[in-house]
Motif scaffolding. Structure first.
Motif, PDB file in Angstrom:
ATOM      1  N   GLU A   4       0.860  -1.175   0.000  1.00 30.20           N
ATOM      2  CA  GLU A   4       0.000   0.000   0.000  1.00 30.20           C
ATOM      3  C   GLU A   4       0.901   1.231   0.000  1.00 30.20           C
ATOM      4  O   GLU A   4       2.064   1.160   0.391  1.00 30.20           O
ATOM      5  N   ALA A   7       0.870   4.982   5.229  1.00 30.48           N
ATOM      6  CA  ALA A   7       0.112   4.874   6.477  1.00 30.48           C
ATOM      7  C   ALA A   7       0.746   5.813   7.495  1.00 30.48           C
ATOM      8  O   ALA A   7       1.935   6.118   7.420  1.00 30.48           O
ATOM      9  N   CYS A   9       1.120   6.579  11.782  1.00 34.41           N
ATOM     10  CA  CYS A   9       1.009   5.895  13.068  1.00 34.41           C
ATOM     11  C   CYS A   9       1.440   6.819  14.189  1.00 34.41           C
ATOM     12  O   CYS A   9       2.135   7.815  13.972  1.00 34.41           O
ATOM     13  N   PRO A  37      -4.792   5.188   6.178  1.00 34.22           N
ATOM     14  CA  PRO A  37      -4.868   4.478   7.454  1.00 34.22           C
ATOM     15  C   PRO A  37      -4.034   5.157   8.551  1.00 34.22           C
ATOM     16  O   PRO A  37      -2.952   5.671   8.283  1.00 34.22           O
ATOM     17  N   TYR A  39      -2.702   4.222  12.440  1.00 32.02           N
ATOM     18  CA  TYR A  39      -2.540   3.206  13.474  1.00 32.02           C
ATOM     19  C   TYR A  39      -2.167   3.890  14.780  1.00 32.02           C
ATOM     20  O   TYR A  39      -1.240   4.695  14.815  1.00 32.02           O
ATOM     21  N   TYR A  75       3.469  -1.147   3.844  1.00 28.20           N
ATOM     22  CA  TYR A  75       3.350   0.181   3.247  1.00 28.20           C
ATOM     23  C   TYR A  75       4.680   0.670   2.688  1.00 28.20           C
ATOM     24  O   TYR A  75       5.732   0.408   3.254  1.00 28.20           O
TER      25      TYR A  75
END
Length: 90
Positions: A4, A7, A9, A37, A39, A75
């Motif tokens: 992907e 992301a 986090c 996304p 996290y 990712y």
């Protein structure tokens, strides 16, 4: 396996979630980046990862790279965002 693209986090201890305003960061992040996304690693996630490393790296200074590394296989880019941040745009 295709990775992907990106992301984000963050890491926050269970007792500091409210103090750091983590929910404000999450809400503001998704307001502008609902397609990316995010996290949020907590104490349970950190303990699970730290057992893989020698005790001399069990420090706050190593925590961000260790936790970001957990996403690196999935990712292309992993971006750490501080739990106390507020996102104000794209």
């Amino acid at each position: 396996m295709k990775k992907e693209k990106i992301a984000f986090c963050t890491t926050v201890s269970d007792d500091k979630v409210v103090y750091f305003g983590t929910f404000k960061m999450i809400t503001s992040f998704y307001k502008f980046h609902s397609d990316i996304p995010l996290y949020v690693f907590t104490d349970k996630d950190v303990r699970k990862e730290l057992v893989k490393y020698p005790s001399n790296v069990h420090s706050f200074y190593y925590l961000n790279p260790i936790m970001s590394k957990t996403l690196a296989d999935k990712y292309e880019k992993v971006v750490y965002i501080d739990a106390g941040s507020i996102v104000t745009g794209k």
